[in-house]
Design a protein around this motif. Structure first.
Motif, short mmCIF file in Angstrom:
data_model
loop_
_atom_site.label_atom_id
_atom_site.label_comp_id
_atom_site.label_asym_id
_atom_site.label_seq_id
_atom_site.Cartn_x
_atom_site.Cartn_y
_atom_site.Cartn_z
N ASP A 74 4.41 4.84 -0.34
CA ASP A 74 4.46 5.04 -1.79
C ASP A 74 5.63 4.31 -2.45
OD1 ASP A 74 2.26 7.04 -2.04
OD2 ASP A 74 3.58 8.20 -0.73
N ALA A 75 6.72 4.13 -1.71
CA ALA A 75 7.92 3.51 -2.26
C ALA A 75 8.79 3.03 -1.11
CB ALA A 75 8.68 4.51 -3.12
N ASN A 76 9.78 2.22 -1.43
CA ASN A 76 10.79 1.89 -0.42
C ASN A 76 12.17 1.92 -1.05
OD1 ASN A 76 11.44 -0.80 -1.43
ND2 ASN A 76 9.63 -1.59 -0.38
N TYR A 77 13.18 1.95 -0.19
CA TYR A 77 14.56 2.02 -0.64
C TYR A 77 15.43 1.23 0.32
CZ TYR A 77 19.08 3.96 -2.02
OH TYR A 77 20.39 4.10 -2.44
N PHE A 78 15.74 -0.01 -0.07
CA PHE A 78 16.61 -0.83 0.78
C PHE A 78 17.11 -2.07 0.05
CE2 PHE A 78 12.80 -3.25 0.95
CZ PHE A 78 13.13 -4.54 1.36
N GLN A 79 16.64 -2.33 -1.19
CA GLN A 79 16.88 -3.63 -1.82
C GLN A 79 17.40 -3.48 -3.25
OE1 GLN A 79 12.99 -5.67 -2.42
NE2 GLN A 79 12.09 -3.61 -2.30
N HIS A 80 18.12 -4.53 -3.68
CA HIS A 80 18.57 -4.57 -5.07
C HIS A 80 17.68 -5.51 -5.87
CE1 HIS A 80 20.37 -8.26 -3.68
NE2 HIS A 80 21.36 -7.66 -3.03
N ILE A 81 17.94 -5.63 -7.17
CA ILE A 81 17.08 -6.39 -8.07
C ILE A 81 16.95 -7.87 -7.67
CG2 ILE A 81 16.80 -7.21 -10.45
CD1 ILE A 81 16.02 -4.32 -10.13
N PRO A 82 18.05 -8.58 -7.37
CA PRO A 82 17.87 -9.98 -6.98
C PRO A 82 16.97 -10.15 -5.75
CG PRO A 82 20.15 -9.58 -7.57
CD PRO A 82 19.47 -8.25 -7.55
N PHE A 83 17.13 -9.26 -4.76
CA PHE A 83 16.29 -9.33 -3.56
C PHE A 83 14.84 -9.06 -3.95
CE2 PHE A 83 14.20 -8.03 0.27
CZ PHE A 83 14.81 -8.74 1.29
N LEU A 84 14.61 -8.07 -4.80
CA LEU A 84 13.25 -7.71 -5.22
C LEU A 84 12.59 -8.86 -5.98
CD1 LEU A 84 10.92 -5.71 -5.67
CD2 LEU A 84 12.20 -4.82 -7.65
N GLU A 85 13.32 -9.46 -6.90
CA GLU A 85 12.76 -10.56 -7.67
C GLU A 85 12.38 -11.73 -6.77
OE1 GLU A 85 15.61 -11.51 -10.68
OE2 GLU A 85 14.95 -9.90 -12.01
N ASN A 86 13.23 -12.01 -5.79
CA ASN A 86 12.94 -13.09 -4.85
C ASN A 86 11.72 -12.75 -3.99
OD1 ASN A 86 13.95 -15.70 -3.62
ND2 ASN A 86 13.97 -14.40 -1.80
N ALA A 87 11.61 -11.50 -3.57
CA ALA A 87 10.47 -11.07 -2.75
C ALA A 87 9.17 -11.14 -3.55
CB ALA A 87 10.70 -9.64 -2.25
N ASN A 88 9.20 -10.72 -4.80
CA ASN A 88 8.01 -10.80 -5.65
C ASN A 88 7.58 -12.25 -5.83
OD1 ASN A 88 7.43 -8.10 -6.17
ND2 ASN A 88 8.73 -8.00 -7.97
N ARG A 89 8.54 -13.10 -6.03
CA ARG A 89 8.24 -14.52 -6.27
C ARG A 89 7.68 -15.18 -5.01
NH1 ARG A 89 12.68 -15.51 -8.23
NH2 ARG A 89 13.80 -16.28 -6.40
N GLU A 90 8.32 -14.94 -3.87
CA GLU A 90 7.89 -15.62 -2.64
C GLU A 90 6.67 -14.96 -1.99
OE1 GLU A 90 11.07 -16.20 0.10
OE2 GLU A 90 12.13 -17.61 -1.22
N GLY A 91 6.55 -13.63 -2.14
CA GLY A 91 5.45 -12.93 -1.49
C GLY A 91 4.25 -12.69 -2.37
N GLY A 92 4.37 -13.00 -3.68
CA GLY A 92 3.27 -12.74 -4.59
C GLY A 92 3.04 -11.26 -4.81
#
Length: 264
Positions: A74-92
């Motif tokens: 349902d959710a995860n907890y391990f990352q900050h905003i820059p990491f999340l934005e990069n993951a969204n961009r690279e992983g779609g």
């Protein structure tokens, strides 16, 4: 089918339905080892309040977002905003921050000097070489008064965004995990207390300067899918326990010492 068989089948189906209902009611939260101990305390606190939470621990930083995007947690907890934005961009992915957790401090460390003011002209300074961590290192150097960055560039800063370097620093970019090993060869290095602690060569509390809550983009986030609405309020309740339970705060203090701050 005999009456006994029908009763047994009915009982089995009822138990299966109950099990599925229980699984559906359980909040599944992914995390990594660095954040697990305080979350485990929060899970126990939640159970006392009638909220079932399953903690799913991952050993790398890619699987938690892939698993979340696939709908298996349902959710995860391990990352900050820059990491999340990069993951969204690279992983779609289409993932979003849901609520803030803690910020783990990152510092500037030196084996040769005891204060920023002691650094010589032309000092060698090591920062991370990736876009997620490198900008944080540059922001730290700016906070220390050693460089000045373009206005508004924030955590996306690169070496090209330095507009003033009055001390003529020689800035060297290295992999984030290698920075602690570079301290013998440079005058100053961006450092992560966790790696400093593992290396055992410096006091992780002994940075010449730490960043702090002013860099809110580095607060670790509870992250969900973009379409997750938390209709029953399970995640919101768990976040409230994590943020305000005295038992969880004690676990955070034990896990991170003074090297973190609440981000809420």
């Amino acid at each position: 089918m005999t009456k006994t068989a029908r009763l047994a089948l009915g009982l089995s189906l009822s138990l299966l339905a109950a099990g599925l209902a229980q699984a559906a009611q359980t909040l599944k939260l992914g995390t990594t080892a660095a954040f697990a101990p305080p979350l485990e305390v929060a899970v126990k606190e939640a159970a006392r309040q009638g909220l079932e939470v399953e903690l799913v621990e991952f050993t790398d930083w890619n699987a938690p977002n892939i698993t979340l995007a696939n709908g298996d947690i349902d959710a995860n907890y391990f990352q900050h905003i820059p990491f999340l934005e990069n993951a969204n961009r690279e992983g779609g992915f289409r993932l979003k921050p849901f609520a803030p957790g803690i910020i783990n401090n990152v510092g500037l460390y030196s084996k040769k000097y005891k204060a920023i003011a002691e650094l010589p002209d032309g000092a060698k300074v090591a920062i991370a070489n990736d876009p997620v961590n490198g900008g944080r290192g540059l922001q730290l150097l700016q906070k220390a008064g050693l460089i000045r960055l373009k206005d508004g560039v924030g955590y996306k800063a690169t070496l090209d965004d330095i507009v003033a370097n009055p001390r003529h620093l020689q800035i060297i970019e290295l992999e984030a995990v290698q920075l602690v090993r570079a301290l013998d060869d440079v005058d100053l290095a961006q450092g992560y207390p966790h790696y400093i602690r593992l290396a055992g060569t410096l006091d992780p509390n002994g940075a010449l300067l730490f960043d702090g809550i002013e860099n809110k983009e580095y607060v670790i986030q509870f992250v969900t899918r973009a379409d997750y609405a938390d209709p029953e309020g399970k995640l919101r309740k768990f976040v409230d326990i994590y943020q305000h339970s005295p038992a969880v705060r004690a676990a955070l203090d034990q896990a991170h010492g003074k090297l973190y701050q609440p981000g809420w």
